[in-house]
Structure formats: C-alpha cells, structure tokens
Write a protein that holds these residues in place. Structure first.
Motif, mmCIF file in Angstrom:
data_model
loop_
_atom_site.group_PDB
_atom_site.id
_atom_site.type_symbol
_atom_site.label_atom_id
_atom_site.label_comp_id
_atom_site.label_asym_id
_atom_site.label_seq_id
_atom_site.Cartn_x
_atom_site.Cartn_y
_atom_site.Cartn_z
ATOM 1 N N PHE A 52 0.872 -1.511 0.029
ATOM 2 C CA PHE A 52 -0.262 -0.322 0.234
ATOM 3 C C PHE A 52 0.590 1.356 -0.048
ATOM 4 O O PHE A 52 0.425 2.227 -0.820
ATOM 5 C CB PHE A 52 -0.618 0.057 0.949
ATOM 6 C CG PHE A 52 -2.201 -0.916 0.958
ATOM 7 C CD1 PHE A 52 -2.461 -1.209 0.048
ATOM 8 C CD2 PHE A 52 -2.536 -1.421 2.043
ATOM 9 C CE1 PHE A 52 -3.960 -1.960 -0.396
ATOM 10 C CE2 PHE A 52 -4.263 -1.802 2.120
ATOM 11 C CZ PHE A 52 -4.147 -2.411 0.924
ATOM 12 N N ARG A 53 2.270 1.252 0.801
ATOM 13 C CA ARG A 53 2.854 2.613 0.757
ATOM 14 C C ARG A 53 1.897 3.660 1.011
ATOM 15 O O ARG A 53 1.935 4.777 0.517
ATOM 16 C CB ARG A 53 4.184 2.310 -0.018
ATOM 17 C CG ARG A 53 4.833 1.409 0.099
ATOM 18 C CD ARG A 53 5.973 1.774 -0.667
ATOM 19 N NE ARG A 53 7.375 1.022 -0.826
ATOM 20 C CZ ARG A 53 7.301 -0.413 -2.052
ATOM 21 N NH1 ARG A 53 6.059 -0.330 -3.154
ATOM 22 N NH2 ARG A 53 7.862 -0.923 -1.448
ATOM 23 N N ASP A 54 1.451 4.066 1.646
ATOM 24 C CA ASP A 54 -0.004 4.849 2.432
ATOM 25 C C ASP A 54 -0.130 5.431 3.617
ATOM 26 O O ASP A 54 -0.332 6.234 3.594
ATOM 27 C CB ASP A 54 -1.091 4.859 1.922
ATOM 28 C CG ASP A 54 -2.263 4.054 3.052
ATOM 29 O OD1 ASP A 54 -1.452 2.638 3.193
ATOM 30 O OD2 ASP A 54 -3.941 3.810 2.558
ATOM 31 N N ALA A 55 1.349 5.059 4.587
ATOM 32 C CA ALA A 55 1.312 5.079 5.602
ATOM 33 C C ALA A 55 0.122 4.437 6.555
ATOM 34 O O ALA A 55 0.093 5.635 7.914
ATOM 35 C CB ALA A 55 2.022 6.537 5.893
ATOM 36 N N ASN A 56 -0.822 4.071 5.851
ATOM 37 C CA ASN A 56 -1.940 3.624 7.079
ATOM 38 C C ASN A 56 -2.348 2.521 7.226
ATOM 39 O O ASN A 56 -3.064 1.753 6.744
ATOM 40 C CB ASN A 56 -2.960 3.993 6.581
ATOM 41 C CG ASN A 56 -4.330 3.830 7.703
ATOM 42 O OD1 ASN A 56 -4.319 3.579 8.339
ATOM 43 N ND2 ASN A 56 -5.863 4.650 7.185
ATOM 44 N N PRO A 57 -1.469 1.638 8.372
ATOM 45 C CA PRO A 57 -0.854 2.048 9.114
ATOM 46 C C PRO A 57 0.783 2.706 8.281
ATOM 47 O O PRO A 57 1.648 1.378 7.707
ATOM 48 C CB PRO A 57 -0.617 1.686 10.034
ATOM 49 C CG PRO A 57 -1.151 -0.744 9.540
ATOM 50 C CD PRO A 57 -1.551 0.135 8.162
ATOM 51 N N ILE A 58 1.905 2.912 9.183
ATOM 52 C CA ILE A 58 2.964 2.960 9.084
ATOM 53 C C ILE A 58 4.161 1.666 9.814
ATOM 54 O O ILE A 58 5.057 1.520 9.342
ATOM 55 C CB ILE A 58 3.887 4.156 9.138
ATOM 56 C CG1 ILE A 58 5.172 4.291 8.525
ATOM 57 C CG2 ILE A 58 4.089 4.343 10.443
ATOM 58 C CD1 ILE A 58 5.485 3.842 6.876
ATOM 59 N N VAL A 72 0.191 2.533 13.897
ATOM 60 C CA VAL A 72 0.495 4.509 13.311
ATOM 61 C C VAL A 72 0.596 4.840 12.715
ATOM 62 O O VAL A 72 0.616 4.066 11.694
ATOM 63 C CB VAL A 72 2.164 4.457 14.144
ATOM 64 C CG1 VAL A 72 2.911 5.933 13.631
ATOM 65 C CG2 VAL A 72 2.458 3.372 15.549
ATOM 66 N N VAL A 73 -0.827 5.487 12.390
ATOM 67 C CA VAL A 73 -1.184 6.134 11.131
ATOM 68 C C VAL A 73 0.091 7.789 10.447
ATOM 69 O O VAL A 73 -0.198 8.283 12.062
ATOM 70 C CB VAL A 73 -2.372 6.256 10.654
ATOM 71 C CG1 VAL A 73 -2.903 6.942 9.173
ATOM 72 C CG2 VAL A 73 -2.575 4.744 11.485
ATOM 73 N N ILE A 74 0.548 7.874 9.652
ATOM 74 C CA ILE A 74 1.031 9.318 9.342
ATOM 75 C C ILE A 74 0.081 10.033 8.566
ATOM 76 O O ILE A 74 -0.544 9.112 7.728
ATOM 77 C CB ILE A 74 2.202 9.169 8.633
ATOM 78 C CG1 ILE A 74 3.597 8.247 9.483
ATOM 79 C CG2 ILE A 74 2.987 10.243 8.315
ATOM 80 C CD1 ILE A 74 4.842 7.792 8.880
ATOM 81 N N CYS A 75 -0.247 11.306 9.353
ATOM 82 C CA CYS A 75 -1.686 12.478 8.799
ATOM 83 C C CYS A 75 -1.448 13.350 8.416
ATOM 84 O O CYS A 75 -1.376 14.032 9.595
ATOM 85 C CB CYS A 75 -3.489 11.705 9.634
ATOM 86 S SG CYS A 75 -4.054 12.747 9.171
ATOM 87 N N GLU A 76 -0.119 13.831 7.282
ATOM 88 C CA GLU A 76 0.058 15.090 7.204
ATOM 89 C C GLU A 76 -0.737 16.522 7.941
ATOM 90 O O GLU A 76 -0.572 17.224 7.260
ATOM 91 C CB GLU A 76 1.406 15.419 6.015
ATOM 92 C CG GLU A 76 2.449 13.981 6.230
ATOM 93 C CD GLU A 76 3.445 14.995 7.839
ATOM 94 O OE1 GLU A 76 3.230 15.516 7.704
ATOM 95 O OE2 GLU A 76 4.391 13.723 7.786
ATOM 96 N N SER A 77 -2.455 15.664 7.292
ATOM 97 C CA SER A 77 -3.190 16.655 6.885
ATOM 98 C C SER A 77 -3.765 17.102 8.429
ATOM 99 O O SER A 77 -4.383 18.609 8.361
ATOM 100 C CB SER A 77 -4.884 16.419 5.814
ATOM 101 O OG SER A 77 -5.010 15.397 7.096
#
Length: 122
Positions: A52-58, A72-77
């Motif tokens: 997936f490589r969408d950082a959900n989850p990293i 752990v989810v990276i959510c820059e927004s």
C-alpha cells in the motif's frame, strides 16, 4: 530524511523498517519475547502483492497473548499528535491504540509503541 516517503518506495520502506527496528530493540531491551508480538499486524498489501505504502499504518503490532494492537498512522493533513483507544475483536475484548502523527512526531510515536509493548507484558 524521510520527507518524500510517499513518493519514493525505497524511502517508505526505510521509514517502515525504522519503526520496526526501534520496536524490536525496545522489546529486546525490556526482556520481552519477540514471539509474543506479530508485527506488522495489519496486511499492508494489495491482492497482487503490491505494498500500500500510504502510511496507514506505517507500523502495527499485535500482542498475541492479550490480543491488543498498536497502530501508527502518518497523517500530515492534521499535524496534531493524537492517541485513540478503540475496542476491537470479539465482544470488544481487545484494545487497539491508534496513534495519528505527523512525520515530525515519529520519535514520540516509536517510543510510545515500546511503552505500549511493556504495558502488555505487565
């Protein structure tokens, strides 16, 4: 160092590995059994095997004896570090700790996953 993780699969894989290495080192230092944790817990692959490589989850891990999960989810927004506890599993018997982070919170999140692992063992 990891700023282009979403655009560069090599950087993404390094970021993912960084979380895993930190978690493994932390549970080893705490004297916890690596076999008690499945990591990653969530399947982050499409049916064809592509990541997936969408950082959900990293990063994700499941403590097998308790069934509890950390994700752990990276959510820059949304740049605010957030921790949520969700009831999961049959009859909501397990707890999932979900960390929503910006990349700048990476170290804090990695440390939190190790604290979580130690809590599972006590």
């Amino acid at each position: 160092m990891f700023d282009d993780y979403l655009a560069n699969p090599i950087i993404y894989d390094r970021l993912e590995q960084c979380f895993l290495d930190h978690f493994d080192a932390g549970i080893h230092a705490a004297g916890l059994s690596r076999e008690d944790f499945r990591r990653p817990h969530y399947n982050t692959f499409f049916v064809d095997g592509t990541k997936f490589r969408d950082a959900n989850p990293i990063f994700s891990a499941k403590h097998l004896p308790s069934g509890n999960i950390v994700r752990v989810v990276i959510c820059e927004s949304d740049a605010e570090y957030t921790e949520l506890h969700n009831w999961v599993g049959d009859n909501d018997a397990q707890v999932e700790l979900c960390l929503f982070i910006a990349l700048a919170d990476m170290q804090r999140a990695m440390d939190t996953t190790v604290v979580w692992a130690k809590q599972q063992a006590s």
